[in-house]
Design an enzyme around this catalytic site. Structure first.
Site, PDB file in Angstrom:
ATOM      1  N   HIS A  92       0.846  -1.202   0.000  1.00  0.00           N
ATOM      2  CA  HIS A  92       0.000   0.000   0.000  1.00  0.00           C
ATOM      3  C   HIS A  92       0.874   1.241   0.000  1.00  0.00           C
ATOM      4  O   HIS A  92       2.014   1.226   0.475  1.00  0.00           O
ATOM      5  CB  HIS A  92      -0.947   0.007   1.209  1.00  0.00           C
ATOM      6  CG  HIS A  92      -0.265   0.116   2.541  1.00  0.00           C
ATOM      7  ND1 HIS A  92      -0.032   1.322   3.166  1.00  0.00           N
ATOM      8  CD2 HIS A  92       0.233  -0.833   3.374  1.00  0.00           C
ATOM      9  CE1 HIS A  92       0.573   1.107   4.322  1.00  0.00           C
ATOM     10  NE2 HIS A  92       0.746  -0.195   4.478  1.00  0.00           N
TER      11      HIS A  92
ATOM     12  N   ASP B  97      -0.562   4.440   0.986  1.00  0.00           N
ATOM     13  CA  ASP B  97      -1.003   5.448   1.946  1.00  0.00           C
ATOM     14  C   ASP B  97      -0.156   5.342   3.207  1.00  0.00           C
ATOM     15  O   ASP B  97       0.429   4.286   3.508  1.00  0.00           O
ATOM     16  CB  ASP B  97      -2.491   5.298   2.265  1.00  0.00           C
ATOM     17  CG  ASP B  97      -2.841   3.982   2.939  1.00  0.00           C
ATOM     18  OD1 ASP B  97      -2.274   2.941   2.538  1.00  0.00           O
ATOM     19  OD2 ASP B  97      -3.682   3.979   3.853  1.00  0.00           O
TER      20      ASP B  97
ATOM     21  N   ASP C  93       6.828   1.984   5.888  1.00  0.00           N
ATOM     22  CA  ASP C  93       5.451   1.506   5.822  1.00  0.00           C
ATOM     23  C   ASP C  93       4.628   2.419   4.926  1.00  0.00           C
ATOM     24  O   ASP C  93       4.143   3.442   5.356  1.00  0.00           O
ATOM     25  CB  ASP C  93       4.861   1.469   7.236  1.00  0.00           C
ATOM     26  CG  ASP C  93       3.500   0.829   7.296  1.00  0.00           C
ATOM     27  OD1 ASP C  93       3.067   0.229   6.296  1.00  0.00           O
ATOM     28  OD2 ASP C  93       2.838   0.939   8.349  1.00  0.00           O
TER      29      ASP C  93
ATOM     30  N   GLU D 118      -5.043   1.270   3.276  1.00  0.00           N
ATOM     31  CA  GLU D 118      -4.745   0.200   4.232  1.00  0.00           C
ATOM     32  C   GLU D 118      -4.683   0.719   5.656  1.00  0.00           C
ATOM     33  O   GLU D 118      -5.133   0.051   6.598  1.00  0.00           O
ATOM     34  CB  GLU D 118      -3.412  -0.467   3.865  1.00  0.00           C
ATOM     35  CG  GLU D 118      -3.085  -1.726   4.688  1.00  0.00           C
ATOM     36  CD  GLU D 118      -2.403  -1.451   6.014  1.00  0.00           C
ATOM     37  OE1 GLU D 118      -2.383  -2.347   6.874  1.00  0.00           O
ATOM     38  OE2 GLU D 118      -1.886  -0.316   6.204  1.00  0.00           O
TER      39      GLU D 118
ATOM     40  N   HIS E 213       5.648   4.046  11.763  1.00  0.00           N
ATOM     41  CA  HIS E 213       4.586   4.913  12.292  1.00  0.00           C
ATOM     42  C   HIS E 213       5.120   5.936  13.279  1.00  0.00           C
ATOM     43  O   HIS E 213       4.336   6.666  13.896  1.00  0.00           O
ATOM     44  CB  HIS E 213       3.469   4.107  12.961  1.00  0.00           C
ATOM     45  CG  HIS E 213       2.573   3.411  12.005  1.00  0.00           C
ATOM     46  ND1 HIS E 213       1.333   2.929  12.380  1.00  0.00           N
ATOM     47  CD2 HIS E 213       2.701   3.097  10.700  1.00  0.00           C
ATOM     48  CE1 HIS E 213       0.749   2.347  11.339  1.00  0.00           C
ATOM     49  NE2 HIS E 213       1.569   2.449  10.304  1.00  0.00           N
TER      50      HIS E 213
END
Length: 467
Positions: free
Chosen positions: A101, A103, A136, A170, A440
């Site tokens: 993904h 996003d 990520d 996602e 994150h």
């Protein structure tokens, strides 16, 4: 034992960026840096999403990987997700899906100044690509496309059909991207041979294998469930307190959940991970990891004592939101809390609600939940998908120990269970344990060398999946 889990100037979107990457950096790392500069942030409130950035990112991919997008069949799903199909020579073979993904999660307000480089500047510095999405999961999108591009240029043709999904939502559950991609694939193919999604990685500094990296391939992930707890009580003026206080009642309920964690247990694939690592460790430690018929209680107890490894052996409880009161001198009649749970494989949301009610032991507390999906089953470590992933890793990193693992977070793979139960989660990049927490987080980054190795791994993963 708690360490077991360490486990040139560019014109973009009409704006000139003075940022550039060193000539010593790889082309793939440069492309990743460019990709980071598109703020494709997913927010729970879709009205906050910068949708033009998503469209610009797609245009960037089409321009950068023009051969890929002109050769493979390309579909836009739910306006912003991409599905690429590389048709195989033998249509009797079931397809294999590679899922990632583009996003990313938002930057926490107030932390922007703590970044070494601004999170969406896409800087290459000190041997790293810096920015949100470096780990990520734009790195997987870029390295996958780099691999496909390289294979196309070499004249490679897959035996079986290969599918590549690049989802746009996602980080907020995949309700538009993955859900619709899975629906289309179900109608078109019925089932898949296996799929490779995000999740595992190569850990470069396992504390027990100082001379070996460990490639962790996720066979399972935990189920995400959030429960809403509500209490009602007598209201009034704070000058005359009441006994039936909704806030107090709810506070007792969430305290009971916090202070009574679920029982830990050692089960696959965590038990398989420990046994695999134990095969390469001598002494008492290795013996205990290999012989779990004897050591399972001790291993479980040890893992449960550490905040990180605890998540590998226990369904976890986290009180995340509390809402009550309208004014400091008014006793609220209502109070609400949200509690997030991550459930071990085999634990159903129905089991959870029953256990939560037992722990709270207060029928006046209402317990509700949003819709949930059952977590994917544990994939077969002996299955062809795991063997192909392992073969690809050994081809590129021959000294790495390949081990099954479990992802304690959740991914889009839950939406593909109806297509295959053979789901293997593996990011092709290598990280030191100190950088795992940057996913994150602040100063998300990936080493340029790791990006280059990820391209090699992605290329070999596609080769292994193609026959």
């Amino acid at each position: 034992m708690n360490k077991l889990v360490l486990v040139g100037t560019l014109l973009l979107g009409g704006m000139t960026s003075a940022l550039s990457w060193s000539e010593e950096s790889s082309l793939a790392a440069g492309h990743l840096a460019e990709a980071i500069r598109f703020p494709t942030v997913s927010y729970q409130d879709s009205g906050q999403m910068d949708l033009p950035a998503f469209r610009e990112f797609q245009r960037f991919l089409r321009s950068t990987y023009s051969e890929v997008f002109s050769t493979l069949d390309v579909e836009i799903i739910a306006e912003h997700s991409l599905l690429l199909t590389w048709k195989g020579q033998d249509l009797s073979l079931k397809p294999v899906l590679f899922d990632s993904h583009y996003d990313v999660v938002p930057i926490e307000q107030g932390t922007q100044s703590e970044w070494t480089h601004p999170p969406f500047n896409g800087v290459i510095d000190q041997g790293y690509v810096w920015g949100r999405g470096a780990l990520d999961d734009k790195v997987t999108v870029i390295t996958t496309l780099e691999a496909v591009s390289s294979l196309l240029k070499s004249g490679f043709q897959p035996e079986r059909t290969l599918l590549f999904s690049f989802a746009h939502d996602e980080e907020i559950g995949g309700a538009q991207g993955a859900v619709n991609i899975a629906r289309i694939l179900k109608q078109r193919y019925g089932s898949l041979e296996f799929m490779v999604g995000e999740g595992g990685l190569v850990l470069s500094d396992n504390p027990f294998l100082s001379d070996r990296s460990v490639a962790m391939v996720g066979l399972a992930e935990k189920t995400y469930v959030t429960l809403t707890l509500k209490a009602e009580g007598e209201g009034g003026h704070s000058s005359t307190p009441v006994n039936d206080n909704a806030i107090i009642r709810l506070a007792k309920a969430v305290t009971a959940l916090h202070e009574n964690p679920f029982k830990p247990r050692l089960q696959p694939p965590v038990s398989e991970m420990l046994a695999t690592v134990g095969e390469h460790i001598g002494g008492v430690q290795g013996f205990m990891m290999r012989n779990q018929w004897l050591s399972a209680p001790l291993l479980t107890w040890t893992l449960s004592r550490d905040r990180v490894s605890n998540a590998l052996v226990r369904s976890t409880t986290a009180v995340t939101m509390f809402n009550a009161g309208i004014k400091e001198n008014v006793i609220s009649q209502k109070a609400e809390a949200k509690v997030n749970f991550r459930l071990l494989p085999g634990v159903s949301p129905e089991d959870l609600i029953r256990d939560v009610a037992d722990i709270i032991d207060d029928p006046a507390i209402s317990i509700t939940s949003n819709d949930w999906m059952q977590g994917p089953p544990v994939s077969d470590v002996e299955g062809v998908g795991f063997q192909r992933v392992a073969a690809a890793i050994h081809s590129v990193l021959p000294s790495a120990v390949v081990t099954p693992s479990m992802l304690t977070a959740t991914t889009d793979t839950v939406h593909y269970v109806g297509l295959t139960e053979s789901i293997y989660r593996f990011h092709p990049y290598t990280l030191p344990s100190d950088d795992v927490g940057k996913v994150h987080g602040t100063d998300e980054r990936v080493a340029v060398d790791s990006v280059d190795t990820a391209v090699e791994l992605s290329t070999e993963l596609i080769r292994q999946a193609s026959f």
